[in-house]
Design an enzyme around this catalytic site. Structure first.
Site, PDB file in Angstrom:
ATOM      1  N   GLU A  31       0.823  -1.214   0.000  1.00 50.14           N
ATOM      2  CA  GLU A  31       0.000   0.000   0.000  1.00 50.14           C
ATOM      3  C   GLU A  31       0.856   1.264   0.000  1.00 50.14           C
ATOM      4  O   GLU A  31       1.941   1.287   0.593  1.00 50.14           O
ATOM      5  CB  GLU A  31      -0.865   0.022   1.270  1.00 50.14           C
ATOM      6  CG  GLU A  31      -1.831  -1.135   1.324  1.00 50.14           C
ATOM      7  CD  GLU A  31      -2.404  -1.385   2.716  1.00 50.14           C
ATOM      8  OE1 GLU A  31      -3.545  -1.829   2.799  1.00 50.14           O
ATOM      9  OE2 GLU A  31      -1.713  -1.132   3.717  1.00 50.14           O
ATOM     10  N   GLY A  75      -6.163  -5.516  13.874  1.00 49.92           N
ATOM     11  CA  GLY A  75      -5.697  -6.515  12.897  1.00 49.92           C
ATOM     12  C   GLY A  75      -6.556  -6.630  11.647  1.00 49.92           C
ATOM     13  O   GLY A  75      -6.071  -7.076  10.611  1.00 49.92           O
ATOM     14  N   ASP A 129      -7.628  -5.066   8.705  1.00 46.96           N
ATOM     15  CA  ASP A 129      -7.240  -3.824   8.026  1.00 46.96           C
ATOM     16  C   ASP A 129      -7.121  -4.008   6.524  1.00 46.96           C
ATOM     17  O   ASP A 129      -6.359  -3.297   5.871  1.00 46.96           O
ATOM     18  CB  ASP A 129      -5.930  -3.277   8.633  1.00 46.96           C
ATOM     19  CG  ASP A 129      -4.778  -4.268   8.523  1.00 46.96           C
ATOM     20  OD1 ASP A 129      -5.011  -5.395   8.056  1.00 46.96           O
ATOM     21  OD2 ASP A 129      -3.655  -3.924   8.899  1.00 46.96           O
TER      22      ASP A 129
END
Ligand code: NAD
Length: 358
Positions: free
Chosen positions: A69, A238, A240
């Site tokens: 990302e 967590g 995500d």
């Protein structure tokens, strides 16, 4: 506005770089808990000027193994971005699940003013953000936190909640007992009472705060509805990524949900399990006092954390401010800087002559 940290004005194009080694030196010079608390102040200050930031959901490249990302933002004077991956299978292969680095740059001329490792910095800023949210959302006088998932983020989270929220006890659980042993060992001189648990149920019993920070690329059910009593604050970090969640949907339906940036969280967070118009409250609104956080003792509050670009921007801003006081950086020859800005080719030619005459 950021100015060059370079003491040599003829070399303005050199860019300060904080390596992993220097990041560890900064953290150890200042102290991990203090760094987290100070980053939390920068994060809160930037949430308070939310309107000033360019905001966009992060740009994600998904694969079956994980995600890579880019997380950009700008406050109009300074631009920042982070490169970060999330690969749950990495840990079993001996790699970090999350790796990151980032950049700050001046908006007025586009020149970078900082390049930094951000694997450690992400753990620090994630913990700081979680604790800032909990300061507004957790029950007053919360003292005991259950921690499900005892991997890389775990100790940072525990220290942040001790420093900023005031917990004195952490109850650890991981499906891998070695992870719990590691975390218990690392926290042994933290001043926290550390209780290692054999089940998730045991880890959440008697707590006022539950943090979930597991890594699994699926819709997991780390917490079921029957494990959540009234009045609890859940810090869910967590889940995500699309298809990667930790909480049973029924918990979400009983909770008041707080998020960083809805357009990103609706795709990546626990609330991907809910309808697109399910009401959520933005954290900045709580911080500015526009909306209330916790309003009753029985309320279940959920911080559906996915990590947002402004938090990385704040953390990079903090690290930039530590360069001069600590001296823990090197300078990178990152930018081509010919004496005549148009003579880039000539600079390359002269370098050839110089190197052949040496
Ligand atoms: P990690 O791989 O180091 O640790 C994850 C731990 O979870 C491992 O020890 C694993 O054994 C454990 N685990 C997996 N499934 C479990 C289950 N069902 N019950 C209990 N334990 C379980 O990963 P990390 O770096 O600590 O990151 C944890 C999670 O947090 C990842 O999913 C990561 O993507 C996420 N994360 C979120 C943010 C954010 O801003 N929200 C920031 C950083 C990391």
């Amino acid at each position: 506005m950021f100015h060059s940290t370079n003491p040599n004005p003829s070399k303005l194009a050199l860019v300060p770089f904080v390596s992993v080694d220097n990041m560890m030196k900064i953290v150890n010079t200042i102290g991990a808990s203090k760094v987290i608390a100070e980053i939390a102040e920068y994060i809160e200050a930037d949430f308070l000027r939310w309107d000033m930031f360019d905001k966009t959901p992060r740009v994600a490249a998904h694969s079956k193994e994980g995600v890579i990302e880019l997380m950009p933002t700008s406050d109009g004077e300074t631009y920042g971005f982070k490169y970060v991956n999330g690969h749950p299978a990495n840990m079993a292969r001996g790699f970090q699940t999350v790796n990151a680095f980032g950049v700050l740059a001046r908006v007025d001329n586009g020149y970078p003013v900082l390049v930094s490792e951000m694997t450690i910095l992400t753990a620090l800023r994630t913990a700081a953000t979680s604790a800032v949210a909990a300061k507004h959302l957790a029950p007053k006088n919360a003292r005991i936190m259950g921690m499900i998932g005892n991997g890389a983020q775990c100790e940072f989270q525990a220290l942040a909640f001790q420093q900023i929220v005031g917990i004195d006890t952490v109850k650890l659980f991981d499906i891998d007992s070695k992870a719990t042993q590691k975390a218990a060992r690392n926290l042994s001189d933290s001043g926290l009472t550390v209780i290692s648990c054999k089940t998730a149920e045991e880890a959440v019993a008697g707590t006022q705060i539950i943090t979930t920070c597991t890594a699994d690329k699926q819709n997991a059910t780390v917490l079921t509805d029957n494990m959540i009593g009234s009045g609890i604050h859940i810090n869910a970090i967590g889940g995500d990524c699309p298809g990667k969640t930790e909480l049973h949907r029924d918990i979400l339906l009983r909770s008041d949900i707080f998020v960083e940036y809805p357009p990103q969280t609706r795709v990546e967070g626990e609330i991907q399990q809910l309808d697109d118009d399910h009401p959520v409250t933005e954290l900045w609104q709580v911080m500015t006092g526009q909306t209330q956080g916790r309003t009753s003792d029985n309320q279940i509050t959920l911080f559906d954390s996915v990590g947002f670009a402004t938090e990385d921007f704040s953390a990079l801003r903090y690290i930039h401010d530590q360069l001069q006081p600590t001296g823990h950086f090197v300078e990178l020859d990152l930018l081509a800087d010919p004496d005549d800005p148009r003579d880039l080719f000539g600079m390359v030619q002269r370098a050839k002559t110089n190197s052949s005459s040496n």
